[in-house]
Design an enzyme around this catalytic site. Structure first.
Site, PDB file in Angstrom:
ATOM      1  N   ASP A   1       1.503   4.626   2.235  1.00  0.00           N
ATOM      2  CA  ASP A   1       1.226   5.258   3.528  1.00  0.00           C
ATOM      3  C   ASP A   1       1.663   6.715   3.463  1.00  0.00           C
ATOM      4  OD1 ASP A   1       0.599   2.669   4.988  1.00  0.00           O
ATOM      5  OD2 ASP A   1       2.649   2.251   4.354  1.00  0.00           O
TER       6      ASP A   1
ATOM      7  N   ASP B   1       0.840  -1.196   0.000  1.00  0.00           N
ATOM      8  CA  ASP B   1       0.000   0.000   0.000  1.00  0.00           C
ATOM      9  C   ASP B   1       0.876   1.247   0.000  1.00  0.00           C
ATOM     10  OD1 ASP B   1       1.098   0.220   2.493  1.00  0.00           O
ATOM     11  OD2 ASP B   1      -0.788   0.269   3.587  1.00  0.00           O
TER      12      ASP B   1
ATOM     13  N   ASP C   1      -3.312   4.748   2.565  1.00  0.00           N
ATOM     14  CA  ASP C   1      -3.664   5.197   3.916  1.00  0.00           C
ATOM     15  C   ASP C   1      -3.219   6.635   4.067  1.00  0.00           C
ATOM     16  OD1 ASP C   1      -4.828   2.938   4.883  1.00  0.00           O
ATOM     17  OD2 ASP C   1      -3.096   2.229   6.006  1.00  0.00           O
TER      18      ASP C   1
HETATM   19  N1  DCP Z   1       2.453  -0.338  11.660  1.00  0.00           N
HETATM   20  C1  DCP Z   1       2.675  -0.846  12.932  1.00  0.00           C
HETATM   21  N2  DCP Z   1       1.830  -1.768  13.452  1.00  0.00           N
HETATM   22  C2  DCP Z   1       0.777  -2.216  12.743  1.00  0.00           C
HETATM   23  C3  DCP Z   1       0.542  -1.718  11.451  1.00  0.00           C
HETATM   24  C4  DCP Z   1       1.404  -0.772  10.934  1.00  0.00           C
HETATM   25  O1  DCP Z   1       3.614  -0.464  13.593  1.00  0.00           O
HETATM   26  N3  DCP Z   1      -0.035  -3.131  13.281  1.00  0.00           N
HETATM   27  C5  DCP Z   1       3.371   0.684  11.115  1.00  0.00           C
HETATM   28  C6  DCP Z   1       4.642   0.082  10.677  1.00  0.00           C
HETATM   29  C7  DCP Z   1       4.473  -0.046   9.219  1.00  0.00           C
HETATM   30  C8  DCP Z   1       3.607   1.152   8.868  1.00  0.00           C
HETATM   31  O2  DCP Z   1       2.792   1.324  10.002  1.00  0.00           O
HETATM   32  O3  DCP Z   1       5.688  -0.008   8.565  1.00  0.00           O
HETATM   33  C9  DCP Z   1       2.789   0.949   7.660  1.00  0.00           C
HETATM   34  O4  DCP Z   1       2.069  -0.275   7.703  1.00  0.00           O
HETATM   35  P1  DCP Z   1       2.051  -1.246   6.465  1.00  0.00           P
HETATM   36  O5  DCP Z   1       1.181  -2.389   6.832  1.00  0.00           O
HETATM   37  O6  DCP Z   1       1.692  -0.499   5.244  1.00  0.00           O
HETATM   38  O7  DCP Z   1       3.552  -1.800   6.400  1.00  0.00           O
HETATM   39  P2  DCP Z   1       4.744  -1.449   5.420  1.00  0.00           P
HETATM   40  O8  DCP Z   1       4.506  -0.167   4.733  1.00  0.00           O
HETATM   41  O9  DCP Z   1       5.966  -1.573   6.248  1.00  0.00           O
HETATM   42  O10 DCP Z   1       4.745  -2.648   4.412  1.00  0.00           O
HETATM   43  P3  DCP Z   1       4.118  -2.760   2.943  1.00  0.00           P
HETATM   44  O11 DCP Z   1       5.248  -2.550   2.027  1.00  0.00           O
HETATM   45  O12 DCP Z   1       3.574  -4.142   2.873  1.00  0.00           O
HETATM   46  O13 DCP Z   1       3.057  -1.723   2.800  1.00  0.00           O
HETATM   47 MG    MG Z   2       2.793   0.211   3.592  1.00  0.00          MG
END
Ligand code: DCP
Ligand code: MG
Length: 365
Positions: free
Chosen positions: A206, A204, A289
């Site tokens: 962010d 996604d 998001d």
């Molecule tokens: N986050 C967190 N705990 C959660 C969900 C999210 O600490 N339960 C934080 C850390 C993540 C960020 O929010 O890095 C964004 O969530 P994502 O699920 O989008 O994770 P990423 O961006 O790291 O991975 P992706 O590349 O799959 O989007």
């Molecule tokens: Mg993400």
């Protein structure tokens, strides 16, 4: 202060937030095996077991080179018996039978299929599995009750499970930036999440919104979203109001659902394809998001939204266990002094915690 770059078997810091973890590392087959078991444990509701595998994988990601032999695990922290066995199997045979069994199991495969639907968590997927549902078609044919979010997730299943490329994240960010400029010049849009850690693709986009003058950001999100919607850029959106009040005192957020209390919009954008003539159609659905933070909380929001999830979990665990502080995406609270520790940058937050600064590209724990 323990050596991030310690050679194999030498001291490695116990918390992931004390280490540097690059995106690319040399132990991919090992970490993949461990993370499959972590995922499977999560699917079974065994959070503790899941965390143990995640921790072990994270330690291997921080090693400076390939783990050649089991003995090298030596004094590495956080590698339990079970993880050690998995590592041994992969080192000796190239695969671990237990992991292969999990990957082929009907339950794991179905749980994976269902949890990849936007809006479906482990509990819902598990219930569907117990009811005998196995495919996306089953969900439709048996008229399974779906939330509006899940309906959108199902409708765009293919697109939403096609990785978002960095160029797509950047053009999404630009579109939001333009909308923001219309309503609140001076406000900023920051790409966080995996892309900020240097990942070339993600699941996604962010985006964090703020304005240098505290309070000016109030009301921005709904205007931006309405405008983007009127331009036909939004396929789905669900907004949530800010519900954070510092006066209520510190709350250790970070549970499964409640990550923070910022004003936030979970959405699906209709992104114009950049693939040119080769693209199958003119657009692609992308999960976005949008999060709004008042500038005084922005460094905490940025730190909290940059991840990785495991890095965040470890930061909070370190803060609480080693410093008696409560860290979340809004603030840092020192329970010994009974006061909030303000910060104007991520660096300052690391300083308050007595941690060496870890740049985003090294937070891939
Ligand atoms: N986050 C967190 N705990 C959660 C969900 C999210 O600490 N339960 C934080 C850390 C993540 C960020 O929010 O890095 C964004 O969530 P994502 O699920 O989008 O994770 P990423 O961006 O790291 O991975 P992706 O590349 O799959 O989007
Ligand atoms: Mg993400």
């Amino acid at each position: 202060r323990v050596a991030e770059l310690a050679p194999h078997g030498r001291q490695m810091a116990p918390y992931a937030c004390q280490r540097r973890t690059p995106l690319l590392h040399s132990n991919q087959p090992l970490t993949e095996a461990l993370e499959t078991l972590a995922e499977e444990a999560g699917f079974s509701g065994s959070e503790g077991r899941s965390l143990a595998f995640t921790r072990a994988a994270s330690v291997l990601k921080a090693l400076p080179g390939r783990l050649g032999a089991l003995e090298e695990l030596g004094s590495l922290p956080g590698i339990g018996e079970h993880s050690r066995r998995v590592i041994q199997d992969v080192l000796e045979d190239g695969v671990c039978a237990e992991v292969e069994r999990v990957k082929l199991s009907e339950r794991y495969r179905t749980m994976k299929l269902f949890t990849k639907i936007f809006g479906v968590g482990v509990r819902t997927a598990s219930r569907w599995y117990q009811e005998g549902l196995r495919t996306l078609l089953d969900l439709q044919e048996r008229n399974t009750k779906l939330t509006r979010q899940q309906q959108a997730g199902l409708r765009h299943y293919g697109d939403l499970n096609t990785p978002v490329e960095r160029s797509e994240a950047e053009s999404t960010s630009r579109a939001v930036q333009e909308a923001v400029k219309r309503f609140l010049p001076g406000a900023s849009v920051t790409l966080a999440g995996g892309f900020r850690r240097g990942k070339p693709r993600g699941h996604d986009v962010d985006l964090l919104l703020t304005h240098p003058e505290e309070g000016r950001e109030v009301g921005l999100l709904s205007r931006v979203v309405s405008w983007l919607d009127s331009q036909g850029l939004i396929l789905y959106q669900h907004s949530q109001e800010n519900s954070y009040g510092l006066r209520e005192g510190p709350e250790p957020l970070g549970g499964r659902d409640v990550m923070d209390r910022f004003e936030r919009c979970f959405s699906i954008f209709r992104l114009e394809a950049q693939g040119g003539p080769g693209a199958p159609r003119g657009w692609k659905a992308v999960r976005v998001d949008l999060v709004v933070a008042p500038v005084s909380q922005f460094p905490f929001a940025l730190l909290g939204w940059t991840g990785s999830r495991h890095f965040e979990r470890e930061l909070r665990r370190f803060a609480s266990r080693e410093r008696k502080m409560v860290l979340n995406s809004h603030a840092l609270y020192d329970t010994r002094q009974n006061l909030f520790l303000p910060a104007t940058s991520e660096e300052e937050i690391f300083q308050h915690l007595g941690l060496e600064y870890v740049p985003p590209a090294q937070r891939n724990a």
